[in-house]
Enzyme design. Structure first.
Site, short mmCIF file in Angstrom:
data_model
loop_
_atom_site.label_atom_id
_atom_site.label_comp_id
_atom_site.label_asym_id
_atom_site.label_seq_id
_atom_site.Cartn_x
_atom_site.Cartn_y
_atom_site.Cartn_z
N HIS A 97 0.94 5.24 1.09
CA HIS A 97 0.19 6.10 2.01
C HIS A 97 0.88 7.46 2.13
CE1 HIS A 97 -2.53 7.01 5.31
NE2 HIS A 97 -1.49 7.55 5.92
N ASP B 101 -3.29 0.65 7.63
CA ASP B 101 -2.07 1.48 7.55
C ASP B 101 -1.05 1.08 8.62
OD1 ASP B 101 -3.24 2.88 5.46
OD2 ASP B 101 -4.10 4.39 6.78
N ASP C 51 -1.12 -5.70 6.20
CA ASP C 51 -1.58 -6.77 7.08
C ASP C 51 -3.04 -6.51 7.45
OD1 ASP C 51 -1.53 -4.80 9.01
OD2 ASP C 51 0.18 -5.60 10.11
N GLU C 52 -3.54 -7.19 8.47
CA GLU C 52 -4.98 -7.10 8.78
C GLU C 52 -5.38 -5.75 9.39
OE1 GLU C 52 -3.28 -9.89 9.09
OE2 GLU C 52 -4.55 -11.61 8.55
N ASN D 1 0.85 -1.19 0.00
CA ASN D 1 0.00 0.00 0.00
C ASN D 1 0.89 1.24 0.00
OD1 ASN D 1 -2.39 1.62 0.36
ND2 ASN D 1 -1.87 1.82 2.52
C1 GAR Z 1 -2.32 8.82 -2.87
O1 GAR Z 1 -1.69 9.98 -2.40
C2 GAR Z 1 -2.27 7.73 -1.82
O2 GAR Z 1 -1.16 7.80 -1.01
C3 GAR Z 1 -3.54 8.00 -1.05
O3 GAR Z 1 -4.48 8.34 -2.02
C4 GAR Z 1 -3.82 9.04 -3.08
C5 GAR Z 1 -4.32 8.49 -4.38
O4 GAR Z 1 -3.85 9.25 -5.46
N1 GAR Z 1 -3.91 6.87 -0.28
C6 GAR Z 1 -4.42 6.94 0.95
O5 GAR Z 1 -4.66 7.98 1.52
C7 GAR Z 1 -4.69 5.59 1.59
N2 GAR Z 1 -4.91 5.73 2.99
P1 GAR Z 1 -3.87 8.68 -6.93
O6 GAR Z 1 -5.27 8.14 -7.18
O7 GAR Z 1 -3.60 9.88 -7.80
O8 GAR Z 1 -2.82 7.63 -7.04
#
Ligand code: GAR
Length: 210
Positions: free
Chosen positions: A107, A143, A139-140, A105
């Site tokens: 983040h 984040d 994991d489960e 993932n």
């Molecule tokens: C990214 O910045 C990613 O890190 C975040 O969503 C955005 C998606 O952008 N993810 C989270 O916040 C997950 N908790 P994208 O669609 O342009 O790749």
């Protein structure tokens, strides 16, 4: 590279684009899954000729049924590695167990700081001077899994959520394909909460400059 990736995305898909544009990862993306219709990520997949599927949780009676349908879809497509690129749902335990240590993932914070769906806003409102981007094994817990790569981004006095997120995403677009490659090359060794990068002289989980 002989690997089959699925990318799960909910949004605009700039991370998906960075993965598609990577010379080794891009051709290995066999499937893009979106949890809703009309996302930018679906458009990006289609314009590259990558198979895309919309799997909406609302179509299933229970969370667990959705979880099983997603796992079955990934298995039917012979997917080996799963990349969560802005996938704004919690992955179910069934999928996590089926792909143990094979799901990454991305983040937009330096985890464990600012988990959850508003990481950039939370960093700004906390007054933190530094935040960043993290790629971790899923994991489960949300984040939470072991960190593979991380890089800091300074919070500037004039930043708003959009400007800070843009700079964090520039970092994400570099880190995520790199982490995906390490995973597919079998170079990530998970020991408890630590990830060792094999073939990396110092075996560090941190991203070194240069
Ligand atoms: C990214 O910045 C990613 O890190 C975040 O969503 C955005 C998606 O952008 N993810 C989270 O916040 C997950 N908790 P994208 O669609 O342009 O790749």
């Amino acid at each position: 590279m002989d690997a089959r990736f699925a990318v799960l995305a909910s949004g605009t898909g700039t991370n998906l684009q960075a993965l598609l544009d990577h010379p080794l990862i891009g051709p290995s993306i066999a499937l893009v899954v979106s949890d809703k219709q009309g996302t930018g990520a679906l458009g990006r997949a289609r314009s590259r000729g990558v198979k895309s599927v919309v799997l909406e949780p609302g179509q299933y009676r229970a969370r667990e049924d959705f979880d099983r349908a997603l796992t079955t879809l990934l298995e039917d497509e012979a997917i080996e590695y799963v990349l969560l690129a802005g996938y704004m749902r919690i992955l179910g335990g069934h999928t996590v167990r089926a792909f143990r240590d094979r799901i990454l993932n991305v983040h937009p914070s330096l985890l464990p700081a600012f988990p959850g769906g508003h990481a950039v806003r939370d960093a700004l409102s906390s007054g933190a001077r530094t935040t960043g981007a993290t790629v971790h094994i899923v994991d489960e817990e949300v984040d939470h899994g072991p960190v593979v790569l991380q890089e800091a981004v300074l919070v500037l006095p004039e930043d708003d959520e959009a400007s800070l997120h843009r700079r964090i995403q520039e970092v994400e677009h570099r880190l995520f394909p790199r982490a995906a490659l390490l995973l597919a090359e079998g170079r990530l060794k998970v020991e408890g909460r630590r990830v060792h990068v094999l073939g990396d002289d110092e075996g560090t989980s941190a991203e070194r400059p240069g």
